[in-house]
Scaffold this active site. Sequence first.
Site, PDB file in Angstrom:
ATOM      1  N   ASP A  18      63.423  -4.855  33.518  1.00 36.95           N
ATOM      2  CA  ASP A  18      64.860  -4.620  33.688  1.00 36.95           C
ATOM      3  C   ASP A  18      65.529  -5.919  33.264  1.00 36.95           C
ATOM      4  O   ASP A  18      65.507  -6.919  33.986  1.00 36.95           O
ATOM      5  CB  ASP A  18      65.199  -4.265  35.140  1.00 36.95           C
ATOM      6  CG  ASP A  18      66.716  -4.103  35.345  1.00 36.95           C
ATOM      7  OD1 ASP A  18      67.495  -4.637  34.535  1.00 36.95           O
ATOM      8  OD2 ASP A  18      67.107  -3.462  36.340  1.00 36.95           O
ATOM      9  N   LYS A  48      76.072  -7.067  31.422  1.00 40.15           N
ATOM     10  CA  LYS A  48      75.832  -8.404  31.990  1.00 40.15           C
ATOM     11  C   LYS A  48      75.635  -9.394  30.833  1.00 40.15           C
ATOM     12  O   LYS A  48      76.593  -9.873  30.272  1.00 40.15           O
ATOM     13  CB  LYS A  48      74.615  -8.378  32.924  1.00 40.15           C
ATOM     14  CG  LYS A  48      74.896  -7.751  34.290  1.00 40.15           C
ATOM     15  CD  LYS A  48      74.874  -6.274  34.269  1.00 40.15           C
ATOM     16  CE  LYS A  48      74.871  -5.651  35.650  1.00 40.15           C
ATOM     17  NZ  LYS A  48      74.944  -4.190  35.578  1.00 40.15           N
ATOM     18  N   TYR A  87      79.166   9.560  12.819  1.00 39.76           N
ATOM     19  CA  TYR A  87      78.361  10.180  13.877  1.00 39.76           C
ATOM     20  C   TYR A  87      76.895   9.737  13.789  1.00 39.76           C
ATOM     21  O   TYR A  87      76.253   9.483  14.801  1.00 39.76           O
ATOM     22  CB  TYR A  87      78.446  11.710  13.766  1.00 39.76           C
ATOM     23  CG  TYR A  87      77.841  12.408  14.961  1.00 39.76           C
ATOM     24  CD1 TYR A  87      78.629  12.746  16.061  1.00 39.76           C
ATOM     25  CD2 TYR A  87      76.480  12.700  15.010  1.00 39.76           C
ATOM     26  CE1 TYR A  87      78.082  13.361  17.165  1.00 39.76           C
ATOM     27  CE2 TYR A  87      75.922  13.312  16.121  1.00 39.76           C
ATOM     28  CZ  TYR A  87      76.725  13.642  17.189  1.00 39.76           C
ATOM     29  OH  TYR A  87      76.180  14.247  18.289  1.00 39.76           O
ATOM     30  N   ALA A 100      68.712  -6.818  32.539  1.00 38.21           N
ATOM     31  CA  ALA A 100      70.170  -6.970  32.675  1.00 38.21           C
ATOM     32  C   ALA A 100      70.608  -8.438  32.540  1.00 38.21           C
ATOM     33  O   ALA A 100      71.546  -8.745  31.829  1.00 38.21           O
ATOM     34  CB  ALA A 100      70.641  -6.397  34.007  1.00 38.21           C
ATOM     35  N   PHE A 114      66.789  -2.622  41.348  1.00 42.27           N
ATOM     36  CA  PHE A 114      68.218  -2.515  41.624  1.00 42.27           C
ATOM     37  C   PHE A 114      68.494  -1.087  42.128  1.00 42.27           C
ATOM     38  O   PHE A 114      67.740  -0.174  41.836  1.00 42.27           O
ATOM     39  CB  PHE A 114      69.021  -2.828  40.349  1.00 42.27           C
ATOM     40  CG  PHE A 114      70.499  -2.739  40.576  1.00 42.27           C
ATOM     41  CD1 PHE A 114      71.133  -3.638  41.415  1.00 42.27           C
ATOM     42  CD2 PHE A 114      71.258  -1.732  39.995  1.00 42.27           C
ATOM     43  CE1 PHE A 114      72.496  -3.534  41.655  1.00 42.27           C
ATOM     44  CE2 PHE A 114      72.621  -1.632  40.228  1.00 42.27           C
ATOM     45  CZ  PHE A 114      73.242  -2.529  41.061  1.00 42.27           C
ATOM     46  N   ASP A 115      69.603  -0.898  42.868  1.00 42.08           N
ATOM     47  CA  ASP A 115      69.883   0.422  43.493  1.00 42.08           C
ATOM     48  C   ASP A 115      69.828   1.594  42.522  1.00 42.08           C
ATOM     49  O   ASP A 115      69.356   2.663  42.872  1.00 42.08           O
ATOM     50  CB  ASP A 115      71.267   0.575  44.132  1.00 42.08           C
ATOM     51  CG  ASP A 115      72.028  -0.661  44.420  1.00 42.08           C
ATOM     52  OD1 ASP A 115      71.524  -1.753  44.167  1.00 42.08           O
ATOM     53  OD2 ASP A 115      73.153  -0.502  44.917  1.00 42.08           O
ATOM     54  N   HIS A 160      78.886   2.990  51.281  1.00 38.53           N
ATOM     55  CA  HIS A 160      79.751   1.821  51.095  1.00 38.53           C
ATOM     56  C   HIS A 160      80.884   2.082  50.100  1.00 38.53           C
ATOM     57  O   HIS A 160      81.921   1.448  50.176  1.00 38.53           O
ATOM     58  CB  HIS A 160      78.936   0.598  50.665  1.00 38.53           C
ATOM     59  CG  HIS A 160      78.082   0.803  49.455  1.00 38.53           C
ATOM     60  ND1 HIS A 160      76.916   1.516  49.490  1.00 38.53           N
ATOM     61  CD2 HIS A 160      78.230   0.398  48.173  1.00 38.53           C
ATOM     62  CE1 HIS A 160      76.376   1.531  48.287  1.00 38.53           C
ATOM     63  NE2 HIS A 160      77.162   0.864  47.463  1.00 38.53           N
TER      64      HIS A 160
HETATM   65  N1  F0G Z   1      69.753  -3.321  36.737  1.00 39.25           N
HETATM   66  C1  F0G Z   1      70.303  -4.370  37.363  1.00 39.25           C
HETATM   67  C2  F0G Z   1      69.450  -5.542  37.719  1.00 39.25           C
HETATM   68  C3  F0G Z   1      71.662  -4.344  37.704  1.00 39.25           C
HETATM   69  O1  F0G Z   1      72.197  -5.385  38.348  1.00 39.25           O
HETATM   70  C4  F0G Z   1      72.448  -3.218  37.340  1.00 39.25           C
HETATM   71  C5  F0G Z   1      73.877  -3.147  37.667  1.00 39.25           C
HETATM   72  C6  F0G Z   1      71.815  -2.144  36.675  1.00 39.25           C
HETATM   73  C7  F0G Z   1      70.464  -2.245  36.384  1.00 39.25           C
HETATM   74  C8  F0G Z   1      72.569  -0.897  36.292  1.00 39.25           C
HETATM   75  O2  F0G Z   1      73.359  -1.138  35.200  1.00 39.25           O
HETATM   76  O3  F0G Z   1      75.701  -0.739  35.992  1.00 39.25           O
HETATM   77  O4  F0G Z   1      75.130  -0.792  33.547  1.00 39.25           O
HETATM   78  O5  F0G Z   1      74.419   1.104  34.953  1.00 39.25           O
HETATM   79  N2  F0G Z   1      74.453  -3.934  38.464  1.00 39.25           N
HETATM   80  C9  F0G Z   1      75.875  -4.001  38.785  1.00 39.25           C
HETATM   81  C10 F0G Z   1      76.104  -5.000  39.900  1.00 39.25           C
HETATM   82  C11 F0G Z   1      76.535  -2.702  39.024  1.00 39.25           C
HETATM   83  O6  F0G Z   1      77.244  -5.077  40.387  1.00 39.25           O
HETATM   84  O7  F0G Z   1      75.181  -5.719  40.271  1.00 39.25           O
HETATM   85  P1  F0G Z   1      74.728  -0.343  34.917  1.00 39.25           P
END
Ligand code: F0G
Length: 461
Positions: A216, A259, A73, A218, A125-126, A451
């Site tokens: 960010d 990623k 843990y 990723a 990102f969204d 979507h």
């Molecule tokens: N930042 C970027 C640039 C991303 O592309 C994503 C996720 C996230 C943050 C969030 O990360 O999914 O691990 O919580 N992108 C995916 C896509 C979902 O399909 O582009 P997560």
Amino acid sequence: MTRPYPPEPFRIKVTESIRLIPPEAREAALKEAGYNLFSMKAEDIFIDLLTDSGTGAMSQEQWAALMRGDESYAGARSYHRLKAAVEDIFGFKYFVPTHQGRAAENILAACLVKPGDLIPSNMHFDTTDANIRARKGRPANLVIDEAHDPANPHPFKGNMDIAKLKAFIAKYGREKIPFGMITVTNNAGGGQPVSMENLKQVADVYHEAGIPFFIDAARYAENCYFIKERELGYKHVSIKDIAREMFSLADGMTMSAKKDAIVNIGGLLCLNDESLFQDIRNELILREGFPTYGGLAGRDLDAMAVGLYEGLDEAYLAYRLGQTAYLAARINDAGIPTIQPAGGHGVYVNAGAILPHLPNYEFPAQALAVELYREGGIRGVEIGSVMFAYLDPETNAWNYPKLELLRLAIPRRTYTQSHMDCVADSLAEIKTRADKIRGYKFTYAPELLRHFTARFEPLNM
Ligand code: F0G
């Protein structure tokens, strides 16, 4: 001879069967899913390009590392192995693991964003956008104008517009901006990279104003490879050294490890500020788990520690970005426009240009997504009016995005060159009958994030 595509730098030891179900079965599956590809069964998909997130293939070293997972843990060996890799590659003083990228964003936003605050970036990102809004903050996208022109071949189309950033800070003031961000590569803008020169300028502008700078990260490794290939002075610098330089400019980072760390689940939040780290740890315990596992199993931490290094391997990155560029070139050869230049993790097809007879409100990119499944059992994702159109409360008129795109995101180390050929051939076939493709209307649509769960019906010609 120069090959149009670097051969895959791996051979395949474990396979997963995929099959193209017959055309009638594809038609029935589409109908049952309400023509929404998110609602389909994965087993009915032949080539799945919905996302490159968590869908890659782990290596034998990663699978072996899973067996070493220490499920203690607190203070597990797995945590210490991950910590060593994170410190070595990113160089921040503190870090916590999280279960994925959006969890890291949620914790950062919970600790720093107050109602009315503003968070600039090139493009959020969204999930980052939504996490800022969930704390009643406002995200702002200050990418260079070239990013909005799909044909513009700018080598660093993810760059922040420095003049816009300075004007933004001057307008709103440091007090309203608890931190600033940049996304590498810029997913929302087509997987486009940011140059080191731009990162330095962004860091200077934030720091002169006393604003902490978070990246960010990723797809940071893909971004570093683009810097090596395209930016003067980096040709002979290793990807890891480029990464070290990149992160030395920032005060912290959020990362979806799904990623460029090539794992199926995981995330990171790193930073240098000690008192913020204490707040983050407390928030993490509340939402994710104890700071040495952060919502993951010990084995996940081990797979990430190995994957972080594999994501930096130059032979892998040459193949990875070569595969994306190859798919884009083959699609372009068929006379189908995509966002230029090809991005890192995917090809963004300009659906509006292929289906010019369909207005935004008949969802051309959705129509192309459905048609690509119908033709080849291939799943992409609509990035157009289904995802982004909104009813403006002031004018009561629909506001449509500038571009109607179909994103074909390529999972890492998963599909081969012949799969890419299959995708390009299917799109070429669709182009020959493009004028007969019908638009769609909603039969169900939730108000937010529609979507994911919307249902559609084809319109009559
Ligand atoms: N930042 C970027 C640039 C991303 O592309 C994503 C996720 C996230 C943050 C969030 O990360 O999914 O691990 O919580 N992108 C995916 C896509 C979902 O399909 O582009 P997560």
